[in-house]
Write a protein that holds these residues in place. Structure first.
Motif, short mmCIF file in Angstrom:
data_model
loop_
_atom_site.label_atom_id
_atom_site.label_comp_id
_atom_site.label_asym_id
_atom_site.label_seq_id
_atom_site.Cartn_x
_atom_site.Cartn_y
_atom_site.Cartn_z
N MET A 197 -6.60 -5.39 -24.32
CA MET A 197 -5.92 -5.93 -23.12
C MET A 197 -5.75 -4.84 -22.08
O MET A 197 -5.14 -3.81 -22.33
N SER A 198 -6.30 -5.08 -20.90
CA SER A 198 -6.17 -4.10 -19.82
C SER A 198 -5.33 -4.68 -18.69
O SER A 198 -5.13 -5.89 -18.62
N CYS A 199 -4.86 -3.78 -17.85
CA CYS A 199 -4.06 -4.19 -16.71
C CYS A 199 -4.74 -3.74 -15.43
O CYS A 199 -5.34 -2.69 -15.36
N TRP A 200 -4.60 -4.56 -14.41
CA TRP A 200 -5.30 -4.34 -13.15
C TRP A 200 -4.39 -4.63 -11.97
O TRP A 200 -3.32 -5.22 -12.13
N LEU A 201 -4.88 -4.27 -10.81
CA LEU A 201 -4.19 -4.66 -9.58
C LEU A 201 -5.25 -5.08 -8.57
O LEU A 201 -6.26 -4.38 -8.42
N VAL A 202 -5.05 -6.23 -7.97
CA VAL A 202 -5.95 -6.66 -6.90
C VAL A 202 -5.17 -6.84 -5.61
O VAL A 202 -3.99 -7.19 -5.63
N LYS A 203 -5.87 -6.57 -4.51
CA LYS A 203 -5.24 -6.70 -3.20
C LYS A 203 -5.77 -7.91 -2.50
O LYS A 203 -6.95 -8.24 -2.60
N SER A 204 -4.88 -8.52 -1.75
CA SER A 204 -5.33 -9.60 -0.88
C SER A 204 -4.51 -9.57 0.39
O SER A 204 -3.32 -9.28 0.37
N GLU A 205 -5.17 -9.85 1.47
CA GLU A 205 -4.49 -10.01 2.74
C GLU A 205 -3.95 -11.44 2.76
O GLU A 205 -4.73 -12.39 2.71
N PRO A 206 -2.61 -11.59 2.79
CA PRO A 206 -2.04 -12.94 2.63
C PRO A 206 -2.49 -13.94 3.69
O PRO A 206 -2.51 -15.15 3.42
N SER A 207 -2.87 -13.45 4.87
CA SER A 207 -3.37 -14.40 5.87
C SER A 207 -4.74 -14.93 5.46
O SER A 207 -5.16 -16.00 5.89
N ALA A 208 -5.44 -14.19 4.59
CA ALA A 208 -6.73 -14.66 4.10
C ALA A 208 -6.55 -15.51 2.83
O ALA A 208 -7.09 -16.60 2.73
N TYR A 209 -5.80 -14.98 1.87
CA TYR A 209 -5.52 -15.75 0.65
C TYR A 209 -4.29 -15.14 0.00
O TYR A 209 -4.35 -14.05 -0.56
N SER A 210 -3.20 -15.87 0.01
CA SER A 210 -1.93 -15.33 -0.45
C SER A 210 -1.62 -15.76 -1.88
O SER A 210 -2.29 -16.63 -2.45
N TRP A 211 -0.59 -15.15 -2.43
CA TRP A 211 -0.08 -15.56 -3.75
C TRP A 211 0.26 -17.05 -3.75
O TRP A 211 -0.06 -17.76 -4.71
N ASP A 212 0.89 -17.52 -2.68
CA ASP A 212 1.24 -18.94 -2.60
C ASP A 212 0.00 -19.83 -2.62
O ASP A 212 0.02 -20.92 -3.20
N ASP A 213 -1.06 -19.35 -2.00
CA ASP A 213 -2.32 -20.10 -2.05
C ASP A 213 -2.81 -20.20 -3.49
O ASP A 213 -3.27 -21.26 -3.94
N LEU A 214 -2.69 -19.08 -4.22
CA LEU A 214 -3.14 -19.06 -5.61
C LEU A 214 -2.31 -20.03 -6.46
O LEU A 214 -2.85 -20.78 -7.28
N VAL A 215 -0.98 -20.02 -6.24
CA VAL A 215 -0.10 -20.93 -6.98
C VAL A 215 -0.45 -22.39 -6.66
O VAL A 215 -0.54 -23.23 -7.55
N ARG A 216 -0.69 -22.64 -5.39
CA ARG A 216 -1.04 -24.00 -4.98
C ARG A 216 -2.35 -24.45 -5.62
O ARG A 216 -2.47 -25.57 -6.12
N ASP A 217 -3.33 -23.53 -5.65
CA ASP A 217 -4.64 -23.89 -6.19
C ASP A 217 -4.67 -23.91 -7.72
O ASP A 217 -5.55 -24.51 -8.32
N GLY A 218 -3.72 -23.19 -8.33
CA GLY A 218 -3.67 -23.15 -9.79
C GLY A 218 -4.64 -22.16 -10.41
O GLY A 218 -4.46 -21.68 -11.51
N VAL A 222 -9.76 -3.44 -5.97
CA VAL A 222 -9.61 -3.86 -7.37
C VAL A 222 -9.52 -2.59 -8.19
O VAL A 222 -10.46 -1.80 -8.20
N MET A 223 -8.41 -2.37 -8.88
CA MET A 223 -8.23 -1.10 -9.57
C MET A 223 -7.55 -1.29 -10.91
O MET A 223 -6.78 -2.23 -11.09
N PRO A 224 -7.85 -0.38 -11.84
CA PRO A 224 -7.18 -0.44 -13.14
C PRO A 224 -5.79 0.18 -13.06
O PRO A 224 -5.55 1.06 -12.22
N LEU A 225 -4.89 -0.28 -13.91
CA LEU A 225 -3.57 0.31 -14.05
C LEU A 225 -3.35 0.64 -15.52
O LEU A 225 -3.77 -0.13 -16.38
N THR A 226 -2.68 1.75 -15.79
CA THR A 226 -2.30 2.00 -17.17
C THR A 226 -1.21 1.00 -17.53
O THR A 226 -0.52 0.46 -16.66
N LYS A 227 -1.06 0.76 -18.84
CA LYS A 227 0.00 -0.14 -19.30
C LYS A 227 1.36 0.39 -18.84
O LYS A 227 2.24 -0.38 -18.47
N GLU A 228 1.51 1.70 -18.86
CA GLU A 228 2.77 2.32 -18.46
C GLU A 228 3.08 2.00 -17.00
O GLU A 228 4.20 1.62 -16.65
#
Length: 137
Positions: free
Chosen positions: A1-22, A118-124
């Motif tokens: 299991m790895s951990c990551w971080l992705v960036k998004s410009e909310p005017s392009a595609y926000s967290w709320d858009d993701l929740v709405r789309d499922g 798109v970048m990896p994150l340590t579990k810590e």
DNA sequence: GCCAACGTTGGC
DNA sequence: GCCAACGTTGGC
């Protein structure tokens, strides 16, 4: 299991858009380093969802539901997409400012490589950011 | 809106 | 294969 971080410009595609789309496909990446990170993602990996722009902050946790496949937005087989779905919203978003102030997060790619999307994150580092957001998995 | 950082492109 | 020019990202 790895951990990551992705960036998004909310005017392009926000967290709320993701929740709405499922669920959504993470496509359109045109940077080799980010692409390599996409390819390394495994089903079930955890992905912090970061908003860039006016209010830069980590807002939620997403989960990889489909591993890398040909990016449908191009015929060029160098590029891939993955599918992610929302897992949990952070109780408190964690602002970039707060991450910068945290000594133990000084070396994460978000800080050192400002433009990588798109970048990896340590579990810590992942756990620490969740704690800063008063959220547990 | 500006600008620094940095990846990409193309001429040589 | 180098490097200048250019474009893009993203913080401020």
């Amino acid at each position: 299991m790895s951990c990551w971080l992705v960036k998004s410009e909310p005017s392009a595609y926000s967290w709320d858009d993701l929740v709405r789309d499922g669920k959504t496909l993470w496509d359109g990446v045109r940077n080799y380093q980010a692409r390599n990170n996409l390819k390394a993602m495994k089903k079930g990996d955890l992905v912090l969802y970061y908003h860039s722009g006016a209010a830069p902050e980590v807002v939620g946790i997403a989960k990889v539901v489909k591993e890398a496949y040909q990016d449908p937005t191009t015929d060029d087989d160098r590029w891939v997409a993955v599918d992610i779905k929302p897992a949990k919203v952070l109780k408190k978003p964690v602002p970039l400012d707060g991450i910068k102030k945290e000594k133990r997060l000084r070396n994460i790619a978000l800080i050192k490589q400002g433009r990588l999307s798109v970048m990896p994150l340590t579990k810590e580092a992942y756990d620490l950011i969740l704690r800063m957001g008063s959220t547990s998995e």
